[in-house]
Each structure stands twice: as structure tokens, then as C-alpha cells.
Scaffold this active site. Structure first.
Site, PDB file in Angstrom:
ATOM      1  N   LYS A 108     -67.271  46.755 -16.905  1.00 52.78           N
ATOM      2  CA  LYS A 108     -67.257  46.441 -15.473  1.00 52.78           C
ATOM      3  C   LYS A 108     -68.643  46.556 -14.857  1.00 52.78           C
ATOM      4  O   LYS A 108     -69.013  45.768 -13.997  1.00 52.78           O
ATOM      5  CB  LYS A 108     -66.273  47.352 -14.725  1.00 52.78           C
ATOM      6  CG  LYS A 108     -64.816  46.994 -15.005  1.00 52.78           C
ATOM      7  CD  LYS A 108     -63.875  47.642 -14.012  1.00 52.78           C
ATOM      8  CE  LYS A 108     -62.451  47.170 -14.240  1.00 52.78           C
ATOM      9  NZ  LYS A 108     -61.466  47.874 -13.422  1.00 52.78           N
ATOM     10  N   LYS A 193     -53.867  36.486 -17.617  1.00 54.85           N
ATOM     11  CA  LYS A 193     -52.764  37.325 -17.126  1.00 54.85           C
ATOM     12  C   LYS A 193     -52.520  37.045 -15.639  1.00 54.85           C
ATOM     13  O   LYS A 193     -53.476  36.823 -14.903  1.00 54.85           O
ATOM     14  CB  LYS A 193     -53.184  38.784 -17.328  1.00 54.85           C
ATOM     15  CG  LYS A 193     -52.124  39.793 -17.016  1.00 54.85           C
ATOM     16  CD  LYS A 193     -52.689  41.195 -17.157  1.00 54.85           C
ATOM     17  CE  LYS A 193     -53.472  41.585 -15.919  1.00 54.85           C
ATOM     18  NZ  LYS A 193     -53.554  43.021 -15.654  1.00 54.85           N
ATOM     19  N   LYS A 196     -52.937  40.444  -9.719  1.00 55.77           N
ATOM     20  CA  LYS A 196     -52.799  40.562  -8.257  1.00 55.77           C
ATOM     21  C   LYS A 196     -54.108  40.343  -7.518  1.00 55.77           C
ATOM     22  O   LYS A 196     -54.104  40.044  -6.341  1.00 55.77           O
ATOM     23  CB  LYS A 196     -52.148  41.888  -7.850  1.00 55.77           C
ATOM     24  CG  LYS A 196     -52.845  43.143  -8.336  1.00 55.77           C
ATOM     25  CD  LYS A 196     -52.063  44.340  -7.828  1.00 55.77           C
ATOM     26  CE  LYS A 196     -51.921  45.414  -8.872  1.00 55.77           C
ATOM     27  NZ  LYS A 196     -53.177  45.902  -9.485  1.00 55.77           N
TER      28      LYS A 196
HETATM   29  N1  AQP Z   1     -49.163  39.851 -15.746  1.00 51.98           N
HETATM   30  C1  AQP Z   1     -48.581  40.983 -16.090  1.00 51.98           C
HETATM   31  N2  AQP Z   1     -47.541  40.971 -16.948  1.00 51.98           N
HETATM   32  C2  AQP Z   1     -46.918  42.130 -17.281  1.00 51.98           C
HETATM   33  N3  AQP Z   1     -47.271  43.343 -16.815  1.00 51.98           N
HETATM   34  C3  AQP Z   1     -48.291  43.416 -15.951  1.00 51.98           C
HETATM   35  N4  AQP Z   1     -48.893  44.455 -15.303  1.00 51.98           N
HETATM   36  C4  AQP Z   1     -49.899  43.965 -14.547  1.00 51.98           C
HETATM   37  N5  AQP Z   1     -49.967  42.623 -14.671  1.00 51.98           N
HETATM   38  C5  AQP Z   1     -49.001  42.242 -15.544  1.00 51.98           C
HETATM   39  C6  AQP Z   1     -48.507  45.859 -15.385  1.00 51.98           C
HETATM   40  O1  AQP Z   1     -48.346  46.380 -14.070  1.00 51.98           O
HETATM   41  C7  AQP Z   1     -48.653  47.768 -14.072  1.00 51.98           C
HETATM   42  C8  AQP Z   1     -49.532  48.128 -12.906  1.00 51.98           C
HETATM   43  O2  AQP Z   1     -50.713  47.419 -13.004  1.00 51.98           O
HETATM   44  P1  AQP Z   1     -52.097  47.854 -12.349  1.00 51.98           P
HETATM   45  O3  AQP Z   1     -52.074  47.553 -10.948  1.00 51.98           O
HETATM   46  O4  AQP Z   1     -52.489  49.222 -12.620  1.00 51.98           O
HETATM   47  O5  AQP Z   1     -53.028  47.075 -13.240  1.00 51.98           O
HETATM   48  P2  AQP Z   1     -53.227  45.559 -13.385  1.00 51.98           P
HETATM   49  O6  AQP Z   1     -52.314  44.726 -12.578  1.00 51.98           O
HETATM   50  O7  AQP Z   1     -53.309  45.361 -14.849  1.00 51.98           O
HETATM   51  O8  AQP Z   1     -54.528  45.507 -12.617  1.00 51.98           O
HETATM   52  P3  AQP Z   1     -55.998  45.641 -13.057  1.00 51.98           P
HETATM   53  O9  AQP Z   1     -56.207  45.393 -14.528  1.00 51.98           O
HETATM   54  O10 AQP Z   1     -56.549  46.873 -12.437  1.00 51.98           O
HETATM   55  O11 AQP Z   1     -56.506  44.385 -12.324  1.00 51.98           O
HETATM   56  P4  AQP Z   1     -56.144  43.964 -10.869  1.00 51.98           P
HETATM   57  O12 AQP Z   1     -55.978  45.208 -10.057  1.00 51.98           O
HETATM   58  O13 AQP Z   1     -57.359  43.205 -10.532  1.00 51.98           O
HETATM   59  O14 AQP Z   1     -54.916  43.140 -10.922  1.00 51.98           O
HETATM   60  C9  AQP Z   1     -49.292  48.065 -15.413  1.00 51.98           C
HETATM   61  O15 AQP Z   1     -48.333  48.750 -16.208  1.00 51.98           O
HETATM   62  C10 AQP Z   1     -49.591  46.703 -15.985  1.00 51.98           C
HETATM   63  O16 AQP Z   1     -49.503  46.692 -17.394  1.00 51.98           O
END
Ligand code: AQP
Length: 325
Positions: A108, A193, A196
């Protein structure tokens, strides 16, 4: 046994968050498990304070609306005084080299340097905050994907080191692999993926999207020109993603979902109806909770009080053993 999972309010909850995590937390969670909205983790890069506040509240409502026991949910910043204190104690237990080895920080921070955006010190120290989250609650199992396993390993190292150097204060946690669940991809670019915080939300289905918007996004989902209604993720990733969404919503095995449709259009229609019906109760209950400010405040305050009570004796012990309490 306490399992500990969180979701960061870096955007509104997506269908991916819901099918991949939140729905499972609600159905498979055990009485000792804990879920939190990790709003402090959302501050390691540029963010808008008002939006962070609104998103954290909406995510809390999403979790409760999905059926997670309100007593098992809290918002991380409600524990800021305790977490701040414990983070400092743990930072004094962690070497610079250990923190600098974190792959996620390297990736990052490199990206931010390329974009010429400042790298915040909090991006560097955030794994220690994550250790404080885990150790304060006495969590023994932390289900994480590969990208977070190194951070849980650090929490484990710090707990062991502190216990060994000063005396037993912490449960030593371990990372566990979450059960394989649907990994939902972006409808406009199925190689990514569903995220959000995606810059372009055209292919992202949000839990709070109204049915008409869900319908429009699914209608525009990228497929292919092959016209073969089969589950072949490598050759037909867009179609496979739609089939996986349908399977996750209907509870049918994914390979069985392709049969019975005459065209991609018919399949999209079925996916649309399944997603709308899957999300409807969560969206409606979330709206009710957001409208009932007093009730949501009460749930939030109770979650915070329980989490704070749960951690208080560990923080007190850590302070006493570290010579600062
Ligand atoms: N597309 C997905 N398919 C299945 N599971 C998902 N998760 C996230 N996206 C998918 C799961 O949701 C839980 C919470 O996620 P998070 O907010 O901690 O993490 P994130 O969404 O993966 O977010 P990042 O990587 O921090 O990126 P941003 O915030 O930019 O979206 C987790 O259990 C995750 O596996």
C-alpha cells in the site's frame, strides 16, 4: 471460544460483503463470537469524516439487520480510549523491523508513493492497532484471508512476547481460514473482486441499492458472446459470477444453476429476482434501524459497553504488568 471478525466502512456494504461474510456471521456465529465495524482502520488513508461516521452507522445497522445478535456487535471507535492505550503498550513491545516487514504496508505504501499521496504513519502502525483489537477482546480465532494472516501472526507474536516478558495478560490468538464462501466479482469487470471502495460502482451491487438500481446493474453485467450456459469460470468469468451469485442466493450447487435457462437474458432476470429478494429484508430492516435513531443509539451504546467491559480487565492487567497502571 471467541471468533473475531470486522468490516471496514471504506464504502457501503456490497453483495460481496453480505454473501461472503455478513450472512455467514449471522447464520453460523456462536454465542461468544464478536463482530465489529472497523472505522479506525478506515483512517489510514484520506477520508471524509462525515462520510466515515455515516458509513459506520449504516454498517452497524446492516450487521444487526442481517440477524447478528446486537450484543455481539460494536463500533471500533467507541473503544478508542482503551484501544489507544493498548496500541501504545503493544507498540512498545513491537520492533520497527517487525512492523516494516508487513507485506500489506509495503504494497500500500508503494502504491501511495507512486500516486504521490502521503503515506500516513497510521498505515505503518495499523497492524499493531489490529493486534490491540484482537487482544483486548481476548479473541482466540481470527478468520482472515491471506492478506491479513501476517497481521494476526504479529498479534500472536506480540501477545506471546508481552506474556513472556511481563506476565500473562493476553490470550494468544490464531488465524483461521474462513470456510470457503462465494467470492463475488465486479459485474462490469469480473476479473476484479466486488469492492465497496471501487472507483466505478457500475458493477458493484450494494446491500442498500433499491430494486430498480439492482435490476439495471445486473442487466448491464458483462458476459460473453459464446452463448453457452455452463459454469466455466476460466472461459466465461462474467457468466460464472452470475451463476455463483444465483447459487449463493438460492442455496443450490452452482453447477446446477445453469440448467433451465434459454438465454443469458433469462439468467440475468433470475439473478435479479434472487438478489432483490435476498437483500430486501436486510435493506428494509436497515432502513428501519436508521430511521429509529434512539434504537440504533441504544444498540450501539450497549455493544460498546459490553466490548469495553470485556476488555477492561485485560487492559488493566497489561498496564499493571507493564508498569503504567
Ligand atoms: N467480493 C467479495 N466476495 C466475497 N466476500 C467479500 N468480502 C469483501 N468483498 C467480498 C468479505 O467481507 C468481509 C469484510 O470485508 P472488509 O471490509 O474488511 O474488507 P474488504 O471488503 O475486503 O475491503 P478491503 O480489502 O479493505 O478493501 P475495501 O475496503 O477498499 O473494499 C471480509 O470477510 C471479506 O472477505
Amino acid at each position: 471460544m471467541t471468533r473475531f471478525s470486522g468490516v471496514t466502512p471504506s464504502g457501503n456494504a456490497t453483495l460481496g460483503n453480505y454473501l461472503g461474510a455478513i450472512r455467514r456471521w449471522a447464520s453460523e456465529g456462536r454465542p461468544g463470537d464478536l463482530y465489529f465495524v472497523s472505522d479506525l482502520h478506515g483512517m489510514t488513508s484520506a477520508y471524509n469524516p462525515q462520510r466515515l461516521r455515516v458509513l459506520a452507522r449504516e454498517l452497524l445497522a446492516n450487521l444487526v439487520a442481517s440477524g447478528i445478535e446486537p450484543d455481539q456487535v460494536f463500533v471500533q471507535s467507541d473503544l478508542l480510549p482503551q484501544l489507544g492505550a493498548l496500541t501504545w503498550i503493544l507498540e512498545c513491545t513491537c520492533s520497527f523491523g517487525e512492523a516494516a516487514r508487513m507485506t500489506q504496508f509495503k504494497e500500500k505504501s508503494n502504491r501511495r508513493e507512486l500516486e504521490a499521496t502521503p503515506v500516513r504513519v497510521s498505515l505503518f502502525t495499523y497492524p499493531v492497532l489490529m493486534a490491540a483489537d484482537i487482544l483486548l477482546q481476548g479473541a482466540d480465532e481470527v478468520p482472515v484471508g491471506e492478506d491479513q494472516a501476517q497481521h494476526v501472526e504479529l498479534a500472536r507474536t506480540l501477545a506471546r512476547r508481552f506474556n513472556g516478558a511481563y506476565g500473562d495478560a493476553f490470550v494468544v490468538p490464531r488465524a483461521v481460514t474462513p470456510p470457503a464462501g462465494a467470492r463475488i466479482m465486479d459485474l462490469a469487470d469480473p476479473s476484479r473482486k466486488m469492492d465497496k471502495s471501487a472507483r466505478d460502482a457500475a458493477g458493484v451491487l450494494f446491500v442498500m441499492d433499491e430494486p430498480d438500481l439492482l435490476r439495471r446493474k445486473i442487466r448491464r453485467a458483462v458476459t460473453d458472446g459464446l452463448g453457452r450456459l455452463e459454469y466455466r469460470p476460466a472461459e466465461q468469468p462474467g457468466l460464472a459470477n452470475l451463476l455463483e451469485i444465483l447459487a449463493a442466493c438460492t442455496g443450490k450447487p452452482v453447477r446446477e444453476t445453469a440448467g433451465g435457462f434459454g438465454s443469458y437474458g433469462e439468467l440475468k432476470e433470475a439473478v435479479t429476482e434472487a438478489v432483490i429478494e435476498e437483500l430486501r429484508p436486510v435493506r428494509e430492516r436497515t432502513q428501519e434501524l436508521l430511521a429509529d435513531t434512539a434504537e440504533l443509539d441504544r444498540i450501539r451504546a450497549r455493544g460498546a459497553a459490553l466490548a469495553s467491559e470485556r476488555g477492561a480487565h485485560r487492559l488493566a492487567a497489561a498496564r499493571r504488568l507493564a508498569g503504567v497502571g
